[in-house]
Scaffold this motif. Structure first.
Motif, PDB file in Angstrom:
ATOM      1  N   ALA A 140       0.810  -1.221   0.000  1.00  0.00           N
ATOM      2  CA  ALA A 140       0.000   0.000   0.000  1.00  0.00           C
ATOM      3  C   ALA A 140       0.840   1.266   0.000  1.00  0.00           C
ATOM      4  CB  ALA A 140      -0.949   0.007   1.199  1.00  0.00           C
ATOM      5  N   ASP A 141       2.057   1.191   0.536  1.00  0.00           N
ATOM      6  CA  ASP A 141       2.924   2.369   0.603  1.00  0.00           C
ATOM      7  C   ASP A 141       4.370   1.912   0.508  1.00  0.00           C
ATOM      8  OD1 ASP A 141       4.520   4.470   2.596  1.00  0.00           O
ATOM      9  OD2 ASP A 141       3.013   5.428   1.339  1.00  0.00           O
ATOM     10  N   VAL A 159      13.864   5.373 -11.106  1.00  0.00           N
ATOM     11  CA  VAL A 159      13.367   4.293 -11.962  1.00  0.00           C
ATOM     12  C   VAL A 159      11.842   4.265 -11.894  1.00  0.00           C
ATOM     13  CG1 VAL A 159      13.408   1.803 -12.386  1.00  0.00           C
ATOM     14  CG2 VAL A 159      15.478   2.962 -11.585  1.00  0.00           C
ATOM     15  N   PRO A 160      11.146   4.150 -13.022  1.00  0.00           N
ATOM     16  CA  PRO A 160       9.674   4.121 -12.996  1.00  0.00           C
ATOM     17  C   PRO A 160       9.142   2.913 -12.225  1.00  0.00           C
ATOM     18  CG  PRO A 160      10.508   3.592 -15.186  1.00  0.00           C
ATOM     19  CD  PRO A 160      11.669   4.083 -14.400  1.00  0.00           C
ATOM     20  N   ILE A 161       7.931   3.089 -11.650  1.00  0.00           N
ATOM     21  CA  ILE A 161       7.338   2.067 -10.782  1.00  0.00           C
ATOM     22  C   ILE A 161       5.962   1.674 -11.312  1.00  0.00           C
ATOM     23  CG2 ILE A 161       6.497   1.556  -8.460  1.00  0.00           C
ATOM     24  CD1 ILE A 161       8.513   3.617  -7.397  1.00  0.00           C
ATOM     25  N   LEU A 162       5.730   0.364 -11.404  1.00  0.00           N
ATOM     26  CA  LEU A 162       4.400  -0.180 -11.650  1.00  0.00           C
ATOM     27  C   LEU A 162       3.866  -0.668 -10.309  1.00  0.00           C
ATOM     28  CD1 LEU A 162       2.001  -1.326 -13.254  1.00  0.00           C
ATOM     29  CD2 LEU A 162       3.417  -3.306 -13.812  1.00  0.00           C
ATOM     30  N   ASN A 163       2.757  -0.104  -9.868  1.00  0.00           N
ATOM     31  CA  ASN A 163       2.170  -0.357  -8.554  1.00  0.00           C
ATOM     32  C   ASN A 163       0.974  -1.295  -8.721  1.00  0.00           C
ATOM     33  OD1 ASN A 163       0.773  -0.200  -6.134  1.00  0.00           O
ATOM     34  ND2 ASN A 163       0.712   2.026  -6.043  1.00  0.00           N
ATOM     35  N   LEU A 164       1.113  -2.557  -8.274  1.00  0.00           N
ATOM     36  CA  LEU A 164       0.036  -3.552  -8.382  1.00  0.00           C
ATOM     37  C   LEU A 164      -0.443  -3.911  -6.978  1.00  0.00           C
ATOM     38  CD1 LEU A 164      -0.086  -6.645 -10.704  1.00  0.00           C
ATOM     39  CD2 LEU A 164      -0.782  -6.838  -8.319  1.00  0.00           C
ATOM     40  N   ASP A 165      -1.707  -3.640  -6.687  1.00  0.00           N
ATOM     41  CA  ASP A 165      -2.172  -3.807  -5.303  1.00  0.00           C
ATOM     42  C   ASP A 165      -3.692  -3.942  -5.258  1.00  0.00           C
ATOM     43  OD1 ASP A 165      -1.942  -3.978  -2.539  1.00  0.00           O
ATOM     44  OD2 ASP A 165      -2.011  -1.822  -2.240  1.00  0.00           O
ATOM     45  N   HIS A 166      -4.189  -4.343  -4.067  1.00  0.00           N
ATOM     46  CA  HIS A 166      -5.638  -4.434  -3.865  1.00  0.00           C
ATOM     47  C   HIS A 166      -6.087  -3.778  -2.563  1.00  0.00           C
ATOM     48  CE1 HIS A 166      -5.809  -7.963  -0.875  1.00  0.00           C
ATOM     49  NE2 HIS A 166      -4.517  -7.747  -1.093  1.00  0.00           N
ATOM     50  N   HIS A 167      -5.211  -3.023  -1.917  1.00  0.00           N
ATOM     51  CA  HIS A 167      -5.557  -2.363  -0.656  1.00  0.00           C
ATOM     52  C   HIS A 167      -6.205  -1.002  -0.913  1.00  0.00           C
ATOM     53  CE1 HIS A 167      -2.359  -5.198   0.684  1.00  0.00           C
ATOM     54  NE2 HIS A 167      -3.207  -5.355   1.686  1.00  0.00           N
ATOM     55  N   ILE A 168      -7.285  -0.726  -0.209  1.00  0.00           N
ATOM     56  CA  ILE A 168      -7.972   0.555  -0.377  1.00  0.00           C
ATOM     57  C   ILE A 168      -7.125   1.697   0.166  1.00  0.00           C
ATOM     58  CG2 ILE A 168      -9.200   0.524   1.845  1.00  0.00           C
ATOM     59  CD1 ILE A 168     -11.664   1.584   0.291  1.00  0.00           C
ATOM     60  N   SER A 169      -6.164   1.369   1.041  1.00  0.00           N
ATOM     61  CA  SER A 169      -5.297   2.397   1.628  1.00  0.00           C
ATOM     62  C   SER A 169      -4.084   2.712   0.761  1.00  0.00           C
ATOM     63  CB  SER A 169      -4.828   1.945   3.014  1.00  0.00           C
ATOM     64  OG  SER A 169      -4.162   0.687   2.933  1.00  0.00           O
ATOM     65  N   ASP A 180      -6.967  -2.498  -7.570  1.00  0.00           N
ATOM     66  CA  ASP A 180      -8.387  -2.840  -7.518  1.00  0.00           C
ATOM     67  C   ASP A 180      -8.763  -3.206  -6.083  1.00  0.00           C
ATOM     68  OD1 ASP A 180     -10.961  -3.662  -7.807  1.00  0.00           O
ATOM     69  OD2 ASP A 180     -10.544  -5.321  -9.178  1.00  0.00           O
ATOM     70  N   PRO A 181      -9.298  -2.252  -5.299  1.00  0.00           N
ATOM     71  CA  PRO A 181      -9.654  -2.529  -3.899  1.00  0.00           C
ATOM     72  C   PRO A 181     -10.788  -3.537  -3.752  1.00  0.00           C
ATOM     73  CG  PRO A 181      -9.489  -0.156  -4.311  1.00  0.00           C
ATOM     74  CD  PRO A 181      -9.487  -0.830  -5.637  1.00  0.00           C
ATOM     75  N   THR A 182     -11.525  -3.821  -4.813  1.00  0.00           N
ATOM     76  CA  THR A 182     -12.601  -4.806  -4.711  1.00  0.00           C
ATOM     77  C   THR A 182     -12.086  -6.227  -4.853  1.00  0.00           C
ATOM     78  OG1 THR A 182     -13.101  -4.781  -7.087  1.00  0.00           O
ATOM     79  CG2 THR A 182     -14.192  -3.123  -5.719  1.00  0.00           C
ATOM     80  N   ALA A 183     -10.838  -6.397  -5.251  1.00  0.00           N
ATOM     81  CA  ALA A 183     -10.262  -7.735  -5.392  1.00  0.00           C
ATOM     82  C   ALA A 183      -9.912  -8.293  -4.024  1.00  0.00           C
ATOM     83  CB  ALA A 183      -9.024  -7.689  -6.282  1.00  0.00           C
ATOM     84  N   ALA A 184     -10.064  -9.594  -3.861  1.00  0.00           N
ATOM     85  CA  ALA A 184      -9.799 -10.233  -2.569  1.00  0.00           C
ATOM     86  C   ALA A 184      -8.314 -10.428  -2.308  1.00  0.00           C
ATOM     87  CB  ALA A 184     -10.522 -11.569  -2.489  1.00  0.00           C
ATOM     88  N   GLY A 349      -0.558   5.213  11.244  1.00  0.00           N
ATOM     89  CA  GLY A 349      -0.188   5.348   9.843  1.00  0.00           C
ATOM     90  C   GLY A 349      -0.207   4.055   9.068  1.00  0.00           C
ATOM     91  N   GLY A 350      -0.952   3.056   9.550  1.00  0.00           N
ATOM     92  CA  GLY A 350      -1.044   1.788   8.847  1.00  0.00           C
ATOM     93  C   GLY A 350      -2.159   1.800   7.821  1.00  0.00           C
ATOM     94  N   GLY A 351      -2.640   0.634   7.471  1.00  0.00           N
ATOM     95  CA  GLY A 351      -3.709   0.555   6.481  1.00  0.00           C
ATOM     96  C   GLY A 351      -3.964  -0.870   6.072  1.00  0.00           C
ATOM     97  N   GLY A 352      -4.853  -1.026   5.106  1.00  0.00           N
ATOM     98  CA  GLY A 352      -5.204  -2.351   4.626  1.00  0.00           C
ATOM     99  C   GLY A 352      -6.635  -2.373   4.150  1.00  0.00           C
ATOM    100  N   HIS A 353      -7.419  -3.285   4.700  1.00  0.00           N
ATOM    101  CA  HIS A 353      -8.820  -3.425   4.341  1.00  0.00           C
ATOM    102  C   HIS A 353      -9.697  -3.065   5.533  1.00  0.00           C
ATOM    103  CE1 HIS A 353      -7.618  -5.406   0.628  1.00  0.00           C
ATOM    104  NE2 HIS A 353      -6.797  -6.155   1.351  1.00  0.00           N
ATOM    105  N   ALA A 354     -10.975  -2.872   5.279  1.00  0.00           N
ATOM    106  CA  ALA A 354     -11.891  -2.462   6.348  1.00  0.00           C
ATOM    107  C   ALA A 354     -11.952  -3.498   7.459  1.00  0.00           C
ATOM    108  CB  ALA A 354     -13.291  -2.220   5.774  1.00  0.00           C
ATOM    109  N   ARG A 355     -11.825  -4.781   7.125  1.00  0.00           N
ATOM    110  CA  ARG A 355     -11.934  -5.827   8.142  1.00  0.00           C
ATOM    111  C   ARG A 355     -10.598  -6.507   8.454  1.00  0.00           C
ATOM    112  NH1 ARG A 355     -17.208  -7.899   8.047  1.00  0.00           N
ATOM    113  NH2 ARG A 355     -16.560  -9.257   9.765  1.00  0.00           N
TER     114      ARG A 355
END
Length: 456
Positions: A140-141, A159-169, A180-184, A349-355
């Motif tokens: 996420a960060d 160097v350019p960065i490709l950011n692949l993630d599923h965290h809403i944060s 895609d935050p809707t992905a599991a 300052g953390g993060g992740g998913h709602a649950r």
């Protein structure tokens, strides 16, 4: 929010345009993160890329079944070559090259076979950068990369960065995003990306399918977590059709555990504490616990989901682990009543998913005292939220529709009942002001309502 066509096109373009690619999972990597990294590694290799995949921590023994596990490297090789070029004049030939190192100096000795080499024929330059694209997965960060980021800040800025993630944060770092935050799971994001690109769709081998299913199964806890969606189940079915070895995953992830892991799980259970009024359950594993049980911090993965979060009558579940490299990591789960991604973000300052979320504390003097401090901060934050919600939901008093002066004249006018003057009746109320002056005690920051309810 699924992946957009423009995001897919941009990601594919940047992968095609670069050749020397470094894949990075976050520190204290979990199975979803590592399986995403390995699946991306194998996909890029089929595209003819020069790929490096890093795992700075020691991965759990239980994950050695994952295809390509042996490809993980521990260090980022950022050093560039230094090139010395000798422009040979026509007719000049070189016979031998040798070098010596003395007094912190490197002497490169060129022995001509024919002709003479002069200093003006020498040119100095830097070689190509080791990497021309970074692919950061399930992170996420950038700070969650730990020492890989802090020790190579210049790399991430150049160097350019490709950011692949599923965290809403996710903080939207990097130049290209596949988020895609809707992905599991992060593997589900990678799967959808591949399915939208024909040249990648056909490259999903049984090994890659097994990696993608590993991330999906572990991040949904075998499809038990609330982040499981109908789409996740569809993806799992399609991966099985592509040869994913489900029983191999289940056997190694859930049915095979070293004795050290069982011991540290038992120690974590013996340390469970409950605050019934705050509806918080937590446990803590210190470095002393790990040393005594001959376990590693990554072996605590799974304790929260499999054991602690089954304690009833709680809204927040936390496992605190003191990591060998320093600091602590906190993994959080919650009921539908609490958004732990928001909670982790506002407190540390953390993060992740709602649950399902987490945070880290880098420095402290005493682990056990820091755990209690974290619990206190979390409790205070939740109580503040509840107070704010109560204030927001409290009904506002209705104001009279007639002018105050008219209301006062009506209330003070003598009333007659059975022909008698009732002006002094005990039921008569004097006029009141709807808006009262703010009392001197209501200093800034202490709160207090200006509009008060009418005196009954």
């Amino acid at each position: 929010m699924s992946l957009t066509p423009s995001a897919i096109a941009s990601a594919m373009q940047v992968l095609e345009q670069h050749q020397r690619i470094l894949i990075l999972p976050h520190a204290n990597s979990d199975p979803d993160c590592l399986s995403t990294a390995l699946a991306m590694y194998q996909l890029l290799q089929t595209m003819g890329k020069d790929v490096t995949v890093i795992c700075p921590d020691t991965p759990p023994e239980s994950l050695k079944f994952m295809p390509g596990f042996e490809r993980f490297e521990r260090e980022v090789q950022e050093n560039e070559d230094f090139v010395i070029t000798i422009n040979l004049d026509e007719g000049v030939e070189v016979d031998k090259l040798r070098y010596t190192v003395e007094d912190h100096r490197v002497n490169i000795i060129v022995v001509p076979k024919k002709g003479t080499i002069r200093p003006q024929q020498i040119a100095l330059s830097s070689g190509e950068k080791r990497y021309d694209l970074l692919v950061v997965v399930d992170t996420a960060d950038l700070s969650l990369l730990g020492s890989v980021y802090t020790n190579h800040v210049d790399l991430f800025s150049s160097v350019p960065i490709l950011n692949l993630d599923h965290h809403i944060s996710n903080t939207q770092y990097g130049q290209v995003h596949l988020i895609d935050p809707t992905a599991a799971s992060a593997t589900e994001v990678l799967y959808h990306f591949c399915m939208q690109v024909p040249t990648l769709r056909d490259k999903i081998t049984p090994d890659i399918a097994t990696l993608l299913l590993t991330g999906l199964i572990t991040d949904t806890r075998s499809f038990q977590n609330p982040n499981t969606t109908p789409r996740s189940l569809e993806v799992a079915a399609e991966l099985l059709e592509r040869g994913a070895r489900q029983q191999e995953i289940i056997e190694h992830i859930y049915k095979t555990k070293p004795l050290s892991t069982l011991k540290i799980w038992g120690r974590a259970l013996s340390h469970i504490q409950i605050d019934p009024s705050a509806r918080i359950v937590w446990s803590a594993v210190s470095k002393e616990d790990l040393a005594e049980m001959e376990a590693k911090s990554e072996e605590t993965q799974g304790i929260l989901d499999e054991l602690i979060s089954t304690v009833p009558d709680a809204d927040i579940y936390i496992l605190f682990t003191e990591v060998e490299s320093g600091g602590l990591k906190a993994s959080m789960r919650s009921s539908a009543a609490i958004d732990v991604s928001r909670l982790a973000g506002q407190t540390y300052g953390g993060g992740g998913h709602a649950r399902a979320s987490g945070f880290r504390v880098a420095k402290f003097d005493n682990f056990q005292l820091q755990v209690l401090e974290c619990v206190r901060v979390i409790k205070d934050t939740v109580q503040r939220w509840k107070h704010e919600d109560t204030m927001t939901q409290r009904p506002q008093p209705s104001l009279p529709t007639t002018p105050a002066s008219q209301s006062a004249s009506k209330e003070t006018a003598p009333k007659k009942k059975n022909g008698k003057d009732q002006a002094k009746s005990s039921t008569t109320k004097p006029s009141v002001d709807v808006v009262h002056e703010v009392s001197p005690g209501n200093t800034p920051g202490t709160g207090g309502d200006i509009v008060e309810e009418l005196t009954k």
